[in-house]
Design a protein around this motif. Structure first.
Motif, PDB file in Angstrom:
ATOM      1  N   GLU A   1       0.824  -1.212   0.000  1.00 36.89           N
ATOM      2  CA  GLU A   1       0.000   0.000   0.000  1.00 36.89           C
ATOM      3  C   GLU A   1       0.856   1.259   0.000  1.00 36.89           C
ATOM      4  O   GLU A   1       0.549   2.230  -0.694  1.00 36.89           O
ATOM      5  N   SER A   2       1.931   1.262   0.770  1.00 39.61           N
ATOM      6  CA  SER A   2       2.788   2.449   0.863  1.00 39.61           C
ATOM      7  C   SER A   2       3.950   2.342  -0.113  1.00 39.61           C
ATOM      8  O   SER A   2       4.563   1.281  -0.240  1.00 39.61           O
TER       9      SER A   2
ATOM     10  N   TRP B   1      11.919  -3.040   3.339  1.00 39.39           N
ATOM     11  CA  TRP B   1      11.055  -3.160   2.165  1.00 39.39           C
ATOM     12  C   TRP B   1      10.988  -4.610   1.698  1.00 39.39           C
ATOM     13  O   TRP B   1       9.921  -5.122   1.353  1.00 39.39           O
ATOM     14  N   PHE B   2      12.126  -5.277   1.718  1.00 42.03           N
ATOM     15  CA  PHE B   2      12.212  -6.676   1.294  1.00 42.03           C
ATOM     16  C   PHE B   2      11.349  -7.563   2.186  1.00 42.03           C
ATOM     17  O   PHE B   2      10.561  -8.385   1.698  1.00 42.03           O
ATOM     18  N   ARG B   3      11.486  -7.386   3.495  1.00 38.48           N
ATOM     19  CA  ARG B   3      10.703  -8.213   4.425  1.00 38.48           C
ATOM     20  C   ARG B   3       9.204  -7.947   4.277  1.00 38.48           C
ATOM     21  O   ARG B   3       8.391  -8.874   4.332  1.00 38.48           O
ATOM     22  N   ALA B   4       8.825  -6.689   4.086  1.00 36.42           N
ATOM     23  CA  ALA B   4       7.413  -6.364   3.918  1.00 36.42           C
ATOM     24  C   ALA B   4       6.865  -6.982   2.634  1.00 36.42           C
ATOM     25  O   ALA B   4       5.738  -7.485   2.604  1.00 36.42           O
TER      26      ALA B   4
END
Length: 258
Positions: free
Chosen positions: A41-42, A104-107
């Motif tokens: 979303e972000s 960012w990768f984990r999300a």
């Protein structure tokens, strides 16, 4: 995380929409093909560093040589030398980088669509890269020069002395009577071009390679699978024993070459 930004492939500029921070790609030669943008979303957090009056010169130098010996009859060798140089000059440029790329990768890995895309890439034997930075240039003057030189060399020997000795003929002087014939040839090709790339284009891209650690679900419980970025593969590899090396944990490498 690599400190430098790697030149885009084939020493060419890429269209601005070919690159996006936080995007996963399978081929760094063609980052605008077979890519995946995580459905978060972000948007990713980014940093920007502007530059003015940038001049860069990049040079690739590759040498290869092969030799074959048919001792004592002949020696043959071949060589190839490829050299390329690219010069970029622009009054305005900027470097964009992904902030907190690991977060960012984990999300992204929490999204089922991301995991499905990763699984297909794994089953196809593809490598996965995350775009974490790029350099954009505006109205850049691009000059390229490529040179290729090839050479062949051969030495042919006639072992007359050994043949005479086998025939019982003895030579009383110390000089060798074995003649040697050598031949060499080379050719080179040089090509170049220069042009202005209008608008904003990408001159370099920075990647982080994704590597994988494997576990067996036989040794893990449900709580462990729900923790972190592990998950059980939906598809099994052909011939693989059930429950063995069927849980994958993607990780970002600190070096693109790993």
């Amino acid at each position: 995380m690599p400190a430098q930004i790697h030149p885009s492939i084939s020493q060419r500029l890429l269209a601005r929409d070919a690159i996006k921070l936080g995007r996963f790609v399978l081929n760094t030669d063609q980052p605008h093909q077979d890519y995946f943008d995580p459905p978060l979303e972000s948007p990713p957090e980014t940093t920007e560093s502007e530059q003015i009056d940038l001049v860069e010169v990049r040079q690739d130098d590759a040498k290869a040589q092969a030799a074959a010996s048919l001792d004592p009859i002949a020696d043959v060798s071949r060589s190839k030398h490829d050299q390329g140089q690219v010069a970029i000059a622009t009054a305005k440029s900027a470097i964009y980088q992904l902030s907190n790329s690991r977060n960012w990768f984990r999300a992204a890995l929490q999204e089922q669509k991301t995991r499905d895309w990763f699984e297909r890439a794994i089953l196809e034997g593809s490598e996965i890269y995350l775009i974490v930075g790029y350099q954009a240039v505006h109205d850049a003057q691009l000059s390229k020069e490529q040179s290729v030189s090839k050479g062949n060399a051969a030495i042919l020997r006639a072992p007359i002395a050994a043949a005479l000795a086998m025939a019982g003929v003895v030579l009383n002087f110390g000089l060798s009577v074995d003649p040697e014939i050598s031949r060499s040839a080379s050719k080179s090709h040089v090509a170049g071009e220069s042009h202005v790339a209008l608008g904003e284009q990408i001159s370099a891209v920075q990647y982080r390679k994704v590597r994988f650690k494997w576990y067996s679900s036989r040794n893990l419980d449900k709580a462990q699978l729900e923790k972190g970025s592990w998950w059980k593969m939906q598809w099994d590899f052909r011939g693989q024993e059930s429950g063995v090396n069927d849980v994958v944990e993607p990780q970002l490498s600190d070096d693109e070459s790993e």
